[in-house]
Design an enzyme around this catalytic site. Structure first.
Site, PDB file in Angstrom:
ATOM      1  N   GLY A  48      -8.035   6.293   2.393  1.00 15.35           N
ATOM      2  CA  GLY A  48      -9.183   6.857   2.388  1.00 15.35           C
ATOM      3  C   GLY A  48      -8.627   8.660   2.930  1.00 15.35           C
ATOM      4  O   GLY A  48      -8.759   9.567   2.562  1.00 15.35           O
ATOM      5  N   CYS A  49      -7.913   8.438   4.031  1.00  9.35           N
ATOM      6  CA  CYS A  49      -7.038   9.695   4.697  1.00  9.35           C
ATOM      7  C   CYS A  49      -6.346  10.310   3.557  1.00  9.35           C
ATOM      8  O   CYS A  49      -6.215  11.818   3.645  1.00  9.35           O
ATOM      9  CB  CYS A  49      -6.625   9.406   5.985  1.00  9.35           C
ATOM     10  SG  CYS A  49      -7.735   8.698   7.135  1.00  9.35           S
ATOM     11  N   THR A  50      -5.531   9.537   2.912  1.00  8.18           N
ATOM     12  CA  THR A  50      -4.568  10.379   2.132  1.00  8.18           C
ATOM     13  C   THR A  50      -5.397  10.971   0.873  1.00  8.18           C
ATOM     14  O   THR A  50      -4.940  11.961   0.617  1.00  8.18           O
ATOM     15  CB  THR A  50      -3.510   9.080   1.630  1.00  8.18           C
ATOM     16  OG1 THR A  50      -2.874   8.597   2.486  1.00  8.18           O
ATOM     17  CG2 THR A  50      -2.503   9.818   0.526  1.00  8.18           C
TER      18      THR A  50
END
Length: 163
Positions: A48-50
């Site tokens: 998700g962060c990527t």
């Protein structure tokens, strides 16, 4: 007495943190110059962060056109941020909030009491908080929502200049 979370309309608190290049970033150095998209995210290189970081990267030019700077904050180390930035060619600043002090200062909630939350704060040039977007499960919406809010802020500015 429980401290209040910062709210839309509040002047945001200043802070200083180490950047991924080892230098220091101070929030108030941007006040008066740019709108700020300050986004807190759980962890470098997670799915998700990527996705979120890459979407900010892909839209970075649009953020610049809107007079905004994008700043990402997580509790990852400077070395982790350097790897993350290099792997995905991220053009914006990543800050290392190792002890979670800035997360506490901004009252970023934790998910299930454990996971660091994913929250984006849109701050105008005057240092006033204009919008908060809090969603763990919609990393890409943080980017599109931030752009919408910036466009509104900029159209208000144009309107006031004409009057």
């Amino acid at each position: 007495m429980k401290e209040e979370a910062i709210k839309v309309g509040d002047k945001v608190p200043d802070f200083e943190l180490e950047r991924q290049d080892g230098g220091f970033f101070r929030l108030y150095d941007l006040i008066g110059k740019k709108n700020i998209v300050l986004y807190f995210y759980p962890k470098d290189s997670t799915p998700g962060c990527t996705k979120q970081a890459c979407e900010f990267r892909d839209q970075y030019e649009v953020f610049q056109e809107q007079g905004a700077e994008v700043i990402g904050i997580s509790s990852d180390s400077v070395a982790s941020h350097q790897k993350f930035e290099k792997a995905y060619k991220l053009p914006f600043t990543l800050l290392s909030d190792k002890d979670g002090q800035i997360r506490k200062l901004y009252k970023v909630p934790r998910k299930l009491g454990l996971l660091p939350g994913r929250v984006t704060y849109i701050i105008d040039k005057e240092g006033v908080l204009r919008y908060i977007f809090n969603s763990m499960t919609k990393p890409l919406e943080h980017v599109s929502t931030a752009l919408e809010v910036l466009r509104e802020i900029n159209s208000e500015e144009k309107h006031y200049k004409k009057v």
